[in-house]
Design a protein around this motif. Structure first.
Motif, mmCIF file in Angstrom:
data_model
loop_
_atom_site.group_PDB
_atom_site.id
_atom_site.type_symbol
_atom_site.label_atom_id
_atom_site.label_comp_id
_atom_site.label_asym_id
_atom_site.label_seq_id
_atom_site.Cartn_x
_atom_site.Cartn_y
_atom_site.Cartn_z
ATOM 1 N N PRO A 161 0.593 -1.191 0.097
ATOM 2 C CA PRO A 161 -0.032 -0.075 -0.105
ATOM 3 C C PRO A 161 0.851 1.321 -0.098
ATOM 4 N N VAL A 162 2.088 1.339 0.432
ATOM 5 C CA VAL A 162 3.110 2.374 0.405
ATOM 6 C C VAL A 162 3.333 2.604 -1.143
ATOM 7 N N LEU A 163 3.747 1.687 -1.652
ATOM 8 C CA LEU A 163 4.248 1.858 -3.361
ATOM 9 C C LEU A 163 2.918 2.253 -3.973
ATOM 10 N N THR A 164 1.517 1.891 -3.604
ATOM 11 C CA THR A 164 0.644 2.205 -4.579
ATOM 12 C C THR A 164 0.345 3.523 -4.880
ATOM 13 N N ASP A 165 0.649 4.318 -3.678
ATOM 14 C CA ASP A 165 0.133 5.737 -3.670
ATOM 15 C C ASP A 165 1.149 6.508 -4.735
ATOM 16 N N ILE A 166 2.201 6.127 -5.264
ATOM 17 C CA ILE A 166 3.091 6.789 -6.097
ATOM 18 C C ILE A 166 2.424 6.523 -7.519
ATOM 19 N N PRO A 167 1.949 5.541 -8.214
ATOM 20 C CA PRO A 167 1.428 5.589 -9.261
ATOM 21 C C PRO A 167 0.173 6.270 -9.430
ATOM 22 N N ILE A 168 -0.713 5.959 -8.461
ATOM 23 C CA ILE A 168 -1.988 6.724 -8.565
ATOM 24 C C ILE A 168 -1.845 8.188 -8.690
ATOM 25 N N GLY A 169 -0.736 8.636 -7.685
ATOM 26 C CA GLY A 169 -0.726 10.189 -7.696
ATOM 27 C C GLY A 169 -0.085 10.562 -8.874
ATOM 28 N N ALA A 170 1.192 9.795 -9.338
ATOM 29 C CA ALA A 170 1.626 10.283 -10.809
ATOM 30 C C ALA A 170 0.807 10.215 -11.938
ATOM 31 N N TRP A 171 -0.182 9.285 -12.132
ATOM 32 C CA TRP A 171 -1.131 9.085 -13.322
ATOM 33 C C TRP A 171 -2.096 9.992 -12.861
ATOM 34 N N THR A 172 -2.459 10.564 -11.801
ATOM 35 C CA THR A 172 -3.545 11.542 -11.692
ATOM 36 C C THR A 172 -3.047 12.993 -12.038
ATOM 37 N N ILE A 173 -1.858 13.041 -11.698
ATOM 38 C CA ILE A 173 -1.059 14.457 -12.223
ATOM 39 C C ILE A 173 -1.147 14.420 -13.756
ATOM 40 N N ALA A 174 -0.761 13.055 -14.475
ATOM 41 C CA ALA A 174 -0.683 13.024 -15.955
ATOM 42 C C ALA A 174 -2.051 13.123 -16.512
ATOM 43 N N VAL A 175 -3.046 12.917 -15.898
ATOM 44 C CA VAL A 175 -4.304 12.988 -16.489
ATOM 45 C C VAL A 175 -4.632 14.607 -16.621
ATOM 46 N N LEU A 176 -4.104 15.440 -15.493
ATOM 47 C CA LEU A 176 -4.501 16.637 -15.736
ATOM 48 C C LEU A 176 -3.364 17.201 -16.661
ATOM 49 N N PHE A 177 -2.206 16.544 -16.684
ATOM 50 C CA PHE A 177 -1.167 17.261 -17.936
ATOM 51 C C PHE A 177 -1.799 17.068 -19.416
ATOM 52 N N ASP A 178 -2.080 15.877 -19.408
ATOM 53 C CA ASP A 178 -2.682 15.478 -20.763
ATOM 54 C C ASP A 178 -4.020 16.386 -21.143
ATOM 55 N N LEU A 179 -4.928 16.702 -20.296
ATOM 56 C CA LEU A 179 -5.860 17.409 -20.424
ATOM 57 C C LEU A 179 -5.524 19.022 -20.774
ATOM 58 N N SER A 180 -4.383 19.306 -20.219
ATOM 59 C CA SER A 180 -4.026 20.905 -20.283
ATOM 60 C C SER A 180 -3.447 20.891 -21.599
ATOM 61 N N TYR A 181 -2.867 19.739 -22.074
ATOM 62 C CA TYR A 181 -2.403 19.639 -23.656
ATOM 63 C C TYR A 181 -3.587 19.834 -24.508
ATOM 64 N N VAL A 182 -4.486 19.028 -24.275
ATOM 65 C CA VAL A 182 -5.713 18.994 -25.183
ATOM 66 C C VAL A 182 -6.381 20.486 -25.279
ATOM 67 N N ILE A 183 -6.372 21.158 -24.147
ATOM 68 C CA ILE A 183 -6.894 22.372 -24.108
ATOM 69 C C ILE A 183 -6.059 23.541 -24.838
ATOM 70 N N GLU A 184 -4.859 23.518 -24.347
ATOM 71 C CA GLU A 184 -3.772 24.617 -24.759
ATOM 72 C C GLU A 184 -2.955 24.099 -25.941
ATOM 73 N N ARG A 185 -2.857 23.096 -26.270
ATOM 74 C CA ARG A 185 -1.871 22.537 -27.281
ATOM 75 C C ARG A 185 -0.472 23.073 -26.908
ATOM 76 N N SER A 186 0.005 23.067 -25.670
ATOM 77 C CA SER A 186 1.357 23.432 -25.428
ATOM 78 C C SER A 186 2.212 22.244 -25.297
ATOM 79 N N HIS A 187 3.225 22.350 -26.016
ATOM 80 C CA HIS A 187 4.315 21.123 -25.891
ATOM 81 C C HIS A 187 4.772 20.777 -24.417
ATOM 82 N N GLY A 188 4.920 21.962 -23.553
ATOM 83 C CA GLY A 188 5.483 21.932 -22.294
ATOM 84 C C GLY A 188 4.649 20.883 -21.484
#
Length: 298
Positions: free
Chosen positions: A56-83
């Motif tokens: 359960p200690v390790l599971t927090d890392i992918p859940i957190g990382a992939w939750t942030i990735a969802v937001l980054f991908d969504l930001s790319y779709v909206i803004e089309r910024s390569h950053g």
């Protein structure tokens, strides 16, 4: 209501049983093949050194990382910024690394389960394995110049499956009790309590006594009488039916090992030590109370 529907669905998946049989043999056999180093590695992966399961200690890392990735991908779709592209790719890669480590720990813990616990556990594990595959393909498309749109869709699909797997993981812990301390709710005597006639002790034998409703394990060696909790902290196995190896008692159910005098856990899958008791002889009776030096205060 949702929990009931999900559990009925999982219970109807009879194909999970042969898959579970096969995978448990693979996991257990892999550690057994390594001999004593394999036993030590398995104990490490269980998280015995940590004081509770590592998974359960390790599971927090992918859940957190992939939750942030969802937001980054969504930001790319909206803004089309390569950053946002680079940010999403990095967080997905971090999540993949942690997810693989989490899967190793999870399947290791699961290899010592049976019955409904095993069935829900394999469903949880297989869903998470699918999640890793979806994110892996998504990452390959991202770094290999493939379709960014398809990569994002696969990542979003993986995240939805991740949520389903997390639901089953919660049911395993809070509904079934996998990985919890199995004598946390036992009432531990804090004052000296009679548990056995002194004459009933046998040299070198594991003896079960009872203080109220709490099972106590007694072990006599010479003039010394040791007492620890008799209920294995891992899955509730009866330590009085186990085997002795020097000063170590081994649980008959899953092989967890404890120092018979200190209660300290010496080998997994258990991660929590047994309650340690003080012992005194009084008028032909053996009396015990929780030791101030116990490694488990429950």
């Amino acid at each position: 209501m949702l929990n009931h529907v999900v559990n009925r669905f999982v219970d109807r998946q009879r194909w999970l049983e042969p898959v579970a049989d096969f995978l448990q043999k693979i996991v257990a056999g892999s550690y057994k093949l390594l001999g004593n180093p394999g036993r030590a590695l398995k104990t490490f992966v269980h998280g015995t050194w940590l004081g509770h399961p590592l998974h359960p200690v390790l599971t927090d890392i992918p859940i957190g990382a992939w939750t942030i990735a969802v937001l980054f991908d969504l930001s790319y779709v909206i803004e089309r910024s390569h950053g946002w592209i680079s940010a999403a790719d990095v967080t997905i890669f971090i999540g993949l690394l942690a997810a693989i480590a989490s899967a190793v720990a999870g399947y290791t813990d699961w290899s010592d389960t049976f019955g409904r616990e095993r069935r829900v556990g394999i469903a949880h594990g297989l869903l998470n394995t699918l999640v890793v595959l979806l994110y892996l393909v998504s990452f390959i498309l991202r770094v290999g110049g493939g379709s960014r749109g398809l990569a994002i869709l696969l990542a979003y699909a993986g995240y939805l499956v991740l949520l389903a797997a997390a639901f089953l993981g919660g049911d395993l812990v809070f509904g079934i009790g996998t990985g919890v301390n199995h004598h946390a709710w036992q009432e531990v005597p804090t004052k000296f309590t009679k548990v056995l006639l002194e004459g009933q002790l046998t040299e070198g034998a594991l003896i079960k006594a009872v203080a109220g409703d709490t099972p106590i394990l007694l072990y006599k060696k010479g003039d010394t009488v040791c007492a620890i909790g008799e209920t294995c902290s891992h899955a509730g196995g009866p330590l009085s039916e186990g085997e002795m190896d020097g000063n170590i008692v081994q649980c008959p159910w899953h092989g967890s090992r404890f120092d018979v005098c200190s209660g300290q856990v010496k080998g997994g899958p258990a991660t929590i030590s047994q309650v340690r008791y003080e012992v005194r002889r009084q008028n032909g009776q053996i009396e015990v109370r929780r030791s101030a030096d116990t490694l488990q205060p429950n």
